[in-house]
Design a protein around this motif. Structure first.
Motif, mmCIF file in Angstrom:
data_model
loop_
_atom_site.group_PDB
_atom_site.id
_atom_site.type_symbol
_atom_site.label_atom_id
_atom_site.label_comp_id
_atom_site.label_asym_id
_atom_site.label_seq_id
_atom_site.Cartn_x
_atom_site.Cartn_y
_atom_site.Cartn_z
ATOM 1 N N PRO A 1 0.820 -1.216 0.000
ATOM 2 C CA PRO A 1 0.000 0.000 0.000
ATOM 3 C C PRO A 1 0.855 1.268 0.000
ATOM 4 C CG PRO A 1 -0.849 -1.587 1.583
ATOM 5 C CD PRO A 1 0.478 -2.109 1.113
ATOM 6 N N ASN A 2 0.408 2.249 -0.765
ATOM 7 C CA ASN A 2 1.077 3.536 -0.882
ATOM 8 C C ASN A 2 0.679 4.385 0.331
ATOM 9 O OD1 ASN A 2 2.405 5.765 -1.813
ATOM 10 N ND2 ASN A 2 1.113 6.062 -3.613
ATOM 11 N N GLN A 3 1.560 4.469 1.311
ATOM 12 C CA GLN A 3 1.252 5.155 2.564
ATOM 13 C C GLN A 3 2.260 6.268 2.825
ATOM 14 O OE1 GLN A 3 1.591 1.745 5.134
ATOM 15 N NE2 GLN A 3 -0.524 1.117 4.813
ATOM 16 N N VAL B 1 -2.928 3.317 -5.429
ATOM 17 C CA VAL B 1 -3.318 2.634 -4.187
ATOM 18 C C VAL B 1 -2.134 1.829 -3.657
ATOM 19 C CG1 VAL B 1 -4.867 0.893 -3.196
ATOM 20 C CG2 VAL B 1 -5.741 2.533 -4.879
ATOM 21 N N TYR B 2 -1.396 1.211 -4.561
ATOM 22 C CA TYR B 2 -0.219 0.413 -4.185
ATOM 23 C C TYR B 2 1.014 1.026 -4.818
ATOM 24 C CZ TYR B 2 -3.701 -2.931 -2.710
ATOM 25 O OH TYR B 2 -4.770 -3.518 -2.081
#
Length: 107
Positions: free
Chosen positions: A13-15, A60-61
């Motif tokens: 996940p892109n956080q 999102v990722y």
């Protein structure tokens, strides 16, 4: 890919505030996994997230790794004995907890 094959997807996940070293992942981690799992891996790919469904939205990722196996049995026989060593390499390229999905190719 052929119908009936098994696909392991590992999605990061892109956080905000998290690290992900795509160069290490692509060149070191994938090589380690390939060496450990050997011929049971029929194909592999690495994807870099570029964007979400809305214009200019973030992916999102941040990255997705995919491994393809002939069967669930082949996946389990190769992955299970090597899971500890594979997981131990994660801190070398990320502090993100991956999302994992195992799928069957149907088309």
């Amino acid at each position: 890919m052929e119908k009936g094959m098994v696909k392991l997807s590992v999605m990061y996940p892109n956080q905000d505030g998290k690290k992900f070293d795509l160069d290490y992942y692509s060149n070191q981690h994938v090589s380690l996994v390939a060496k450990l799992l050997g011929d049971s891996v029929k194909s592999a790919s690495v994807e870099k997230g570029l964007g979400g469904n809305a214009p200019d939205s973030p992916a999102v990722y941040i990255a997705i790794g995919n491994l393809y196996f002939e069967s669930m049995d082949s996946f389990h026989k190769s992955f299970s004995p090597n899971a500890e060593e594979i997981m131990a390499d994660l801190p070398n390229f990320t502090d993100i907890e991956p999302v994992v999905q195992i799928s069957e190719i149907v088309l």
